[in-house]
Enzyme design. Sequence first.
Site, short mmCIF file in Angstrom:
data_model
loop_
_atom_site.label_atom_id
_atom_site.label_comp_id
_atom_site.label_asym_id
_atom_site.label_seq_id
_atom_site.Cartn_x
_atom_site.Cartn_y
_atom_site.Cartn_z
N SER A 112 -2.28 0.73 -4.37
CA SER A 112 -2.87 1.81 -3.58
C SER A 112 -4.16 2.31 -4.22
O SER A 112 -4.26 2.39 -5.44
CB SER A 112 -1.87 2.97 -3.48
OG SER A 112 -2.49 4.12 -2.95
N ALA A 113 -5.11 2.68 -3.37
CA ALA A 113 -6.36 3.25 -3.86
C ALA A 113 -6.16 4.67 -4.40
O ALA A 113 -7.02 5.22 -5.06
CB ALA A 113 -7.40 3.27 -2.74
N GLU A 130 -0.07 -3.54 4.46
CA GLU A 130 -1.12 -2.54 4.61
C GLU A 130 -1.15 -1.95 6.02
O GLU A 130 -0.69 -2.60 6.97
CB GLU A 130 -2.49 -3.18 4.34
CG GLU A 130 -2.93 -3.16 2.89
CD GLU A 130 -3.55 -1.83 2.48
OE1 GLU A 130 -3.64 -0.93 3.35
OE2 GLU A 130 -3.97 -1.72 1.32
N ASP A 131 -1.71 -0.75 6.14
CA ASP A 131 -1.89 -0.15 7.47
C ASP A 131 -3.36 0.06 7.81
O ASP A 131 -3.67 0.62 8.85
CB ASP A 131 -1.15 1.19 7.56
CG ASP A 131 -1.86 2.29 6.77
OD1 ASP A 131 -2.33 2.01 5.65
OD2 ASP A 131 -1.93 3.43 7.28
N ASP A 135 0.88 -1.16 0.00
CA ASP A 135 0.00 0.00 0.00
C ASP A 135 0.92 1.21 0.00
O ASP A 135 2.13 1.09 0.25
CB ASP A 135 -0.89 -0.03 1.25
CG ASP A 135 -1.83 1.16 1.30
OD1 ASP A 135 -2.32 1.59 0.25
OD2 ASP A 135 -2.06 1.68 2.41
N LEU A 136 0.40 2.38 -0.28
CA LEU A 136 1.23 3.59 -0.32
C LEU A 136 1.10 4.42 0.96
O LEU A 136 2.05 4.56 1.72
CB LEU A 136 0.85 4.43 -1.54
CG LEU A 136 1.59 5.76 -1.71
CD1 LEU A 136 3.09 5.54 -1.83
CD2 LEU A 136 1.06 6.50 -2.95
N ASP A 137 -0.10 4.94 1.20
CA ASP A 137 -0.32 5.80 2.36
C ASP A 137 -0.22 5.00 3.66
O ASP A 137 -0.95 4.04 3.87
CB ASP A 137 -1.70 6.45 2.29
CG ASP A 137 -1.83 7.36 1.07
OD1 ASP A 137 -0.80 7.91 0.65
OD2 ASP A 137 -2.94 7.51 0.55
N LYS A 150 -10.92 -1.23 -2.07
CA LYS A 150 -10.73 -2.07 -0.89
C LYS A 150 -11.93 -1.88 0.04
O LYS A 150 -12.47 -0.79 0.12
CB LYS A 150 -9.44 -1.66 -0.16
CG LYS A 150 -8.19 -1.77 -1.04
CD LYS A 150 -6.98 -1.11 -0.37
CE LYS A 150 -5.79 -1.07 -1.31
NZ LYS A 150 -4.64 -0.37 -0.73
N THR A 184 1.01 10.12 3.64
CA THR A 184 0.24 11.21 3.04
C THR A 184 -1.17 11.25 3.63
O THR A 184 -1.99 12.06 3.21
CB THR A 184 0.15 11.07 1.50
OG1 THR A 184 -0.47 9.81 1.19
CG2 THR A 184 1.52 11.12 0.86
N LYS A 215 -9.36 5.53 5.60
CA LYS A 215 -8.05 5.01 5.21
C LYS A 215 -8.19 3.78 4.32
O LYS A 215 -8.90 2.85 4.65
CB LYS A 215 -7.22 4.68 6.46
CG LYS A 215 -6.75 5.92 7.21
CD LYS A 215 -5.83 5.57 8.35
CE LYS A 215 -5.28 6.81 9.02
NZ LYS A 215 -4.38 6.48 10.15
#
Length: 226
Positions: free
Chosen positions: A117-118, A172-173, A10-12, A148, A18, A46
């Site tokens: 990432s979304a 993922e977070d 995932d990115l964020d 997601k 971000t 999120k």
Amino acid sequence: MKEVQAILFDLDGVITDTAEYHYLAWKKLARELGIEIDRTFNEQLKGVSRIDSLEKILAYGNRLQDFTREEKEALANKKNELYKKMITNITPADLLPGIKEFLEEVKQANLKTGIASASKNAFRVIDYLQVGDYFDIIVDAAKVEKGKPDPEIFLKGADQLGVDYCTCIGIEDAAAGIKAIKSAGMFAVGIGSRTELKEADIILSSTNELTLETILPAYKNTSAAQ
């Protein structure tokens, strides 16, 4: 038991944080609509797509029925423009702790890598962070129909990398992201709260704890038990 072939990130909240910019952009937009959101409510957003996030905010403010589909799209785009202005200041210094080292380790192990990432701004953010060379693919969120916790984005990532789903590790977070990884038949690494991410196969308190030495034995133990 199949060996790990790829890691999907995932990115964020995993590569960089971000999430604060997303929160501030949503908060500004919501306030313009007469809706006040706080950080506790923001946890629900999120890992969720832009339009789904907007609908959660509108439902929270009892305004879900006040806008047409076209108006919602315009509001979502307005939020994105606010967000894009905020993220222009991102630099490599905004990588989360331990991530650069982990990416180096993963590359040295010849594992394939991808961003799932979304965020429709993932390409831009990765460019600002100057870590594009570490990723084989970035799934284009604009071409993903279901957000997601649907597994579509992780399945697309594995397909683009040409690997079996069961040989992938997803990181993922967010609870929605963990659900997506598990639904894709992948091994899930959660970064953050043990309560919120309880469905993950292994949970680390921060990105600083990400090492292959930590997650590969857990992957092998889970795979052997299946």
